[in-house]
Design an enzyme around this catalytic site. Structure first.
Site, PDB file in Angstrom:
ATOM      1  N   ARG A  86       0.852  -1.186   0.000  1.00 49.13           N
ATOM      2  CA  ARG A  86       0.000   0.000   0.000  1.00 49.13           C
ATOM      3  C   ARG A  86       0.888   1.237   0.000  1.00 49.13           C
ATOM      4  O   ARG A  86       1.893   1.303   0.707  1.00 49.13           O
ATOM      5  CB  ARG A  86      -0.931   0.028   1.226  1.00 49.13           C
ATOM      6  CG  ARG A  86      -2.141  -0.884   1.133  1.00 49.13           C
ATOM      7  CD  ARG A  86      -3.129  -0.405   0.068  1.00 49.13           C
ATOM      8  NE  ARG A  86      -4.360  -1.187   0.018  1.00 49.13           N
ATOM      9  CZ  ARG A  86      -4.554  -2.230  -0.765  1.00 49.13           C
ATOM     10  NH1 ARG A  86      -3.555  -2.653  -1.542  1.00 49.13           N
ATOM     11  NH2 ARG A  86      -5.713  -2.857  -0.779  1.00 49.13           N
ATOM     12  N   HIS A  94      -0.408  -0.402 -10.002  1.00 47.89           N
ATOM     13  CA  HIS A  94      -1.178  -1.190  -9.034  1.00 47.89           C
ATOM     14  C   HIS A  94      -1.802  -2.423  -9.706  1.00 47.89           C
ATOM     15  O   HIS A  94      -3.003  -2.673  -9.612  1.00 47.89           O
ATOM     16  CB  HIS A  94      -2.277  -0.344  -8.378  1.00 47.89           C
ATOM     17  CG  HIS A  94      -2.719  -0.893  -7.055  1.00 47.89           C
ATOM     18  ND1 HIS A  94      -3.248  -0.124  -6.053  1.00 47.89           N
ATOM     19  CD2 HIS A  94      -2.716  -2.174  -6.562  1.00 47.89           C
ATOM     20  CE1 HIS A  94      -3.564  -0.876  -5.012  1.00 47.89           C
ATOM     21  NE2 HIS A  94      -3.238  -2.127  -5.291  1.00 47.89           N
ATOM     22  N   GLU A 123      -3.486   7.472  -5.811  1.00 49.24           N
ATOM     23  CA  GLU A 123      -3.692   6.636  -6.995  1.00 49.24           C
ATOM     24  C   GLU A 123      -4.941   7.060  -7.746  1.00 49.24           C
ATOM     25  O   GLU A 123      -5.963   7.367  -7.120  1.00 49.24           O
ATOM     26  CB  GLU A 123      -3.796   5.158  -6.591  1.00 49.24           C
ATOM     27  CG  GLU A 123      -2.515   4.611  -6.017  1.00 49.24           C
ATOM     28  CD  GLU A 123      -2.585   3.122  -5.692  1.00 49.24           C
ATOM     29  OE1 GLU A 123      -3.613   2.478  -6.003  1.00 49.24           O
ATOM     30  OE2 GLU A 123      -1.612   2.591  -5.123  1.00 49.24           O
ATOM     31  N   ASP A 174       4.570  -0.423  -7.152  1.00 43.73           N
ATOM     32  CA  ASP A 174       3.285  -0.756  -7.776  1.00 43.73           C
ATOM     33  C   ASP A 174       2.145   0.015  -7.118  1.00 43.73           C
ATOM     34  O   ASP A 174       1.036   0.040  -7.645  1.00 43.73           O
ATOM     35  CB  ASP A 174       3.023  -2.262  -7.656  1.00 43.73           C
ATOM     36  CG  ASP A 174       1.765  -2.708  -8.390  1.00 43.73           C
ATOM     37  OD1 ASP A 174       1.686  -2.488  -9.618  1.00 43.73           O
ATOM     38  OD2 ASP A 174       0.864  -3.251  -7.738  1.00 43.73           O
TER      39      ASP A 174
END
Length: 314
Positions: A228, A276, A257, A252
């Site tokens: 996260r 992600h 986001e 990632d």
């Protein structure tokens, strides 16, 4: 049975998702916003991809019986759900193989210079002018923060590459089972060539990796985050990468986001970025094993049973 799935999905992804559920169920896929609010009142199951499930939202969800998340559940107020008699469950471990493989792909891409070499070839440059520095994984030390299902998979993969594996877990009851040498966080940060984060985001782990943590890492270290974004202070990470306190990063997940187009991370040559997608082996927004798990859990709750991987107790 009405299932409400809230998130940003392409038309093709929506078709894959709705087509995977039993036909007799009413599956609604909507983006966050006004349309979502029209469906929240009469849904029995909520799968929140990109929204906060807080008391305000729950006040309108009069028929809700289950909030089903993926691996992460930091967007759900579990206490509020419990008080309202709503089950909360995640899908712990379902994406462990996919994420662990993604971690290894990132590590190999970084040390084997795959993104750079790909651009070099496609730009049709003179191979006699090629200069780069690479490295083998054998003998390197990876420090895994969090030894759950994903962390264990990563540890097993790294042992197959003849790497030394260190691990740190906040819960002292966690056993390494021969996969890693357990150690404290400070030792892990100071001695690892690669640091990979695999803990959930909560108040104890938010900004766990910050300026102080980066200062402890080797300046030759590679930092990886597929967990996260909020676990890392992103500004501190960028400064460490720019100042040479850290050799590189593979990311990632991000504090915000989608990653903003003007983020400095997009301009750093020592960073590999993915959007992600570590836990999505089948497609950008569809993971068959995860949705199979969701369906089984919905059936359990519909039959009056507790869901698998429950996060609360009713």
């Amino acid at each position: 049975m009405k299932i409400l799935i809230v998130g940003h999905f392409s038309e093709s992804a929506q078709l894959k998702i709705t087509g995977h559920f039993p036909q007799e169920w009413n599956v609604v896929v909507v983006p966050p916003g006004e349309e979502m609010l029209q469906h929240i009142a009469d849904c029995q199951v909520l799968i929140p991809e990109h929204i906060k499930v807080d008391r305000h939202l729950l006040a309108d969800a009069k028929q809700l019986k289950l909030v089903q998340t993926g691996a992460g559940y930091d967007n759900v107020d579990i206490t509020a759900c419990t008080e309202l008699g709503i089950w909360v469950a995640n899908a712990a471990g379902v994406n462990a193989q996919a994420v662990a493989e993604h971690v290894m792909a990132l590590i190999l891409s970084y040390y084997k210079n795959i993104p750079f070499l790909d651009r070099f070839m496609k730009n049709k440059l003179d191979e006699h002018q090629l200069e780069y520095t690479g490295s083998e994984l054998q003998g390197k030390t990876i420090g895994i923060i969090g030894l759950g299902a994903i962390g264990r998979k990563v540890a097993a993969f790294c042992r197959a590459f003849d790497m030394k594996v260190l691990a740190h877990a906040r819960r002292t009851v966690v056993q390494a089972d021969g996969l890693a040498t357990m150690t404290d966080l400070d030792t892990l940060l100071r001695t690892s060539d690669i640091i990979s984060v695999h803990v959930p985001l909560n108040e104890q782990t938010r900004h766990l990796i910050n300026k102080a943590a980066f200062e402890k890492m080797k300046d030759s270290a590679l930092f990886i985050n597929t967990a996260r974004g909020g676990i890392v202070n992103q500004s501190d990470l960028i400064e460490a990468l720019k100042n040479g306190e850290l050799a590189g990063a593979c990311l990632d997940v991000y504090e915000s986001e989608p990653l903003p187009l003007d983020s400095e991370l997009r301009d750093l040559s020592n960073v590999i970025l993915t959007p992600h997608t570590a836990g999505m082996p089948d497609a950008r927004k569809f993971h068959r094993k995860r949705y199979d798990f969701f369906i089984d859990n919905i059936r359990r709750v519909a039959n009056g049973d507790a869901p698998e991987s429950k996060l609360n107790q009713l």
